[in-house]
Design a protein around this motif. Structure first.
Motif, PDB file in Angstrom:
ATOM      1  N   THR A 316      56.454 -11.882  75.543  1.00 17.22           N
ATOM      2  CA  THR A 316      57.666 -12.005  74.742  1.00 17.22           C
ATOM      3  C   THR A 316      58.047 -10.698  74.053  1.00 17.22           C
ATOM      4  N   SER A 317      57.083 -10.037  73.462  1.00 19.22           N
ATOM      5  CA  SER A 317      57.350  -8.821  72.681  1.00 19.22           C
ATOM      6  C   SER A 317      56.024  -8.120  72.397  1.00 19.22           C
ATOM      7  N   PRO A 318      56.042  -6.913  71.845  1.00 23.63           N
ATOM      8  CA  PRO A 318      54.788  -6.250  71.468  1.00 23.63           C
ATOM      9  C   PRO A 318      53.941  -7.078  70.509  1.00 23.63           C
ATOM     10  N   GLU A 319      54.596  -7.889  69.687  1.00 16.90           N
ATOM     11  CA  GLU A 319      53.870  -8.694  68.703  1.00 16.90           C
ATOM     12  C   GLU A 319      53.043  -9.807  69.342  1.00 16.90           C
ATOM     13  N   THR A 320      53.389 -10.232  70.555  1.00 15.06           N
ATOM     14  CA  THR A 320      52.642 -11.318  71.198  1.00 15.06           C
ATOM     15  C   THR A 320      51.576 -10.815  72.164  1.00 15.06           C
ATOM     16  N   LEU A 321      51.465  -9.507  72.330  1.00 11.66           N
ATOM     17  CA  LEU A 321      50.391  -8.958  73.155  1.00 11.66           C
ATOM     18  C   LEU A 321      49.051  -9.153  72.439  1.00 11.66           C
ATOM     19  N   PRO A 322      47.979  -9.355  73.186  1.00 11.34           N
ATOM     20  CA  PRO A 322      46.664  -9.527  72.536  1.00 11.34           C
ATOM     21  C   PRO A 322      46.104  -8.205  72.049  1.00 11.34           C
ATOM     22  N   THR A 323      45.397  -8.263  70.948  1.00  7.15           N
ATOM     23  CA  THR A 323      44.644  -7.111  70.484  1.00  7.15           C
ATOM     24  C   THR A 323      43.338  -7.032  71.265  1.00  7.15           C
ATOM     25  N   ARG A 324      42.606  -5.955  71.075  1.00  2.00           N
ATOM     26  CA  ARG A 324      41.301  -5.839  71.731  1.00  2.00           C
ATOM     27  C   ARG A 324      40.379  -6.969  71.271  1.00  2.00           C
ATOM     28  N   GLU A 325      40.437  -7.306  69.981  1.00  2.00           N
ATOM     29  CA  GLU A 325      39.615  -8.392  69.455  1.00  2.00           C
ATOM     30  C   GLU A 325      39.997  -9.717  70.080  1.00  2.00           C
ATOM     31  N   GLU A 326      41.286  -9.953  70.290  1.00  2.00           N
ATOM     32  CA  GLU A 326      41.748 -11.214  70.868  1.00  2.00           C
ATOM     33  C   GLU A 326      41.410 -11.313  72.354  1.00  2.00           C
ATOM     34  N   ILE A 327      41.367 -10.184  73.044  1.00  2.00           N
ATOM     35  CA  ILE A 327      40.930 -10.202  74.444  1.00  2.00           C
ATOM     36  C   ILE A 327      39.520 -10.776  74.526  1.00  2.00           C
ATOM     37  N   LEU A 328      38.663 -10.395  73.589  1.00  2.00           N
ATOM     38  CA  LEU A 328      37.276 -10.848  73.598  1.00  2.00           C
ATOM     39  C   LEU A 328      37.114 -12.252  73.030  1.00  2.00           C
ATOM     40  N   ASP A 329      38.109 -12.731  72.289  1.00  2.00           N
ATOM     41  CA  ASP A 329      38.079 -14.084  71.724  1.00  2.00           C
ATOM     42  C   ASP A 329      39.471 -14.690  71.871  1.00  2.00           C
ATOM     43  N   PRO A 330      39.786 -15.274  73.042  1.00  2.00           N
ATOM     44  CA  PRO A 330      41.137 -15.790  73.302  1.00  2.00           C
ATOM     45  C   PRO A 330      41.616 -16.819  72.280  1.00  2.00           C
ATOM     46  N   SER A 331      40.687 -17.518  71.623  1.00  2.00           N
ATOM     47  CA  SER A 331      41.102 -18.519  70.633  1.00  2.00           C
ATOM     48  C   SER A 331      41.889 -17.878  69.492  1.00  2.00           C
ATOM     49  N   LEU A 332      41.610 -16.617  69.188  1.00  2.00           N
ATOM     50  CA  LEU A 332      42.349 -15.926  68.133  1.00  2.00           C
ATOM     51  C   LEU A 332      43.806 -15.735  68.530  1.00  2.00           C
ATOM     52  N   TRP A 333      44.026 -15.337  69.775  1.00  2.00           N
ATOM     53  CA  TRP A 333      45.405 -15.168  70.255  1.00  2.00           C
ATOM     54  C   TRP A 333      46.119 -16.505  70.325  1.00  2.00           C
ATOM     55  N   LEU A 334      45.442 -17.531  70.816  1.00  2.00           N
ATOM     56  CA  LEU A 334      46.041 -18.872  70.903  1.00  2.00           C
ATOM     57  C   LEU A 334      46.449 -19.367  69.529  1.00  2.00           C
ATOM     58  N   ALA A 335      45.608 -19.144  68.545  1.00  2.00           N
ATOM     59  CA  ALA A 335      45.924 -19.609  67.179  1.00  2.00           C
ATOM     60  C   ALA A 335      47.096 -18.825  66.602  1.00  2.00           C
ATOM     61  N   ARG A 336      47.136 -17.528  66.879  1.00  2.00           N
ATOM     62  CA  ARG A 336      48.202 -16.697  66.301  1.00  2.00           C
ATOM     63  C   ARG A 336      49.548 -16.954  66.956  1.00  2.00           C
ATOM     64  N   VAL A 337      49.556 -17.120  68.271  1.00  2.00           N
ATOM     65  CA  VAL A 337      50.823 -17.228  68.997  1.00  2.00           C
ATOM     66  C   VAL A 337      51.285 -18.683  69.157  1.00  2.00           C
ATOM     67  N   HIS A 338      50.322 -19.605  69.364  1.00  2.00           N
ATOM     68  CA  HIS A 338      50.684 -20.997  69.622  1.00  2.00           C
ATOM     69  C   HIS A 338      50.393 -21.921  68.444  1.00  2.00           C
TER      70      HIS A 338
END
Length: 339
Positions: A316-338
């Motif tokens: 969607t945008s730069p803000e929805t890209l995963p950080t390095r930390e979120e790559i290693l813990d996908p649940s962090l990205w899921l919680a932040r974006v979804h």
């Protein structure tokens, strides 16, 4: 700090030609790779669900010197202005010597990499018709790999194109992405002065000789530089992992011998040579393999949790890209974006 023409000439001279083939065989390889790039487009778009225009960018079959030339042109555009700025700070004699040394070193490094890379999508190139990027397929390396792995050439060429076509789709379906990466590079170079750059180069040469081990994340000490490196690592892991997931998802439908190819190619990755290991150290990662592996784990976890449409929120945008930390813990990205 870099004599670009010397770098190009040095790289071309040291790159080697690759497998010896006849003129007719070379023509057949070029024709088949062009056809494979075309055939890969529809299944990649269908699997990813990304709306990318077909044939929006050229697919070029190149040899090693042409790959080097293309990448040096991109490097000179992205980091050339900053190098010129740092170069201007040095004295006249030092300026001349550093340009020659930089050209020789960069040319030698490019020659080594050019013997391994199979394909690449360059999102920063703009063609005469304003094409947003170009797809490069390095024919001698693809032939060398398929011979070494003893796999079906037609299947292997299409399999490689599935990976590279995924990169083309990632960037052409999301035209903000090249600008975002360019911005990260600009931010990073803006944070670099001649003293810190000289230290990095010196340490890199010592690491290349096996005297020390180090990573860029250890050398660049400022908080801002570490933040930028973490962002870039997250993005590159996403791009490579996503391409691997697409290869494995599409492969069984269009590549009959995909299981054999994947098994042998994975073994090839895991037995990477010293250059690949050095690059991995410089990036602060356990080799290029980790980038593919961690990124693929992230993509699969996200798709399992929210489906492919939900995963595509990442674009969607730069803000929805995963950080390095979120790559290693996908649940962090899921919680932040979804949520």
């Amino acid at each position: 700090m870099v004599d670009w023409r010397l770098a190009r000439a040095t790289g071309a001279r040291l790159s080697g030609r690759g497998p010896q083939v006849t003129t007719g065989e070379a023509s057949d390889v070029v024709a088949e790779l062009r056809d494979a790039a075309r055939r890969a487009q529809a299944p990649v778009r269908e699997f990813t669900g990304l709306a990318a225009p077909e044939d929006a960018t050229p697919a070029l079959v190149v040899d090693r010197p042409r790959w080097i030339e293309a990448n040096l042109a991109t490097f000179s555009t992205l980091i050339g202005p900053k190098l010129d700025e740092l170069h201007a700070e040095s004295s006249g004699p030092a300026r001349q010597v550093s340009g020659v040394v930089g050209g020789l070193e960069l040319g030698g490094a490019m020659a080594l990499v050019s013997s391994r890379v199979l394909g690449q999508f360059d999102p920063f190139w703009t063609g005469p018709a304003e094409e947003p990027g170009r797809l490069l397929l390095v024919a001698p390396n693809i032939v060398a790999a398929e011979q070494k792995l003893e796999v079906d050439p037609t299947d292997f060429r299409l399999w490689v194109c599935l990976h590279e076509e995924t990169h083309r789709v990632q960037f052409t379906a999301n035209p903000w992405l090249p600008d975002h990466l360019r911005g990260l590079i600009q931010e990073f170079t803006d944070q670099t002065d001649s003293e810190s750059l000289g230290h990095v180069v010196q340490q890199a040469m010592r690491a290349a000789r096996g005297e020390i081990e180090f990573s860029l994340t250890e050398l660049f000490q400022s908080e801002e530089q570490r933040r930028i490196l973490d962002q870039a690592t997250g993005v590159m892991s996403l791009l490579e992992g996503h391409a691997d997931v697409v290869m494995d998802g599409v492969g069984p439908e269009v590549v009959p011998t995909v299981v054999t190819i994947r098994r042998k190619f994975t073994q090839r990755r895991e037995s990477a040579g010293p250059i690949s290991r050095l690059i991995g150290k410089l990036l602060g990662m356990e080799g290029k393999l980790r980038q593919y592996r961690d990124g693929a784990v992230f993509v699969r976890a996200a798709v399992d949790a929210v489906g492919m449409d939900g995963f595509n929120a990442v674009w969607t945008s730069p803000e929805t890209l995963p950080t390095r930390e979120e790559i290693l813990d996908p649940s962090l990205w899921l919680a932040r974006v979804h949520g």
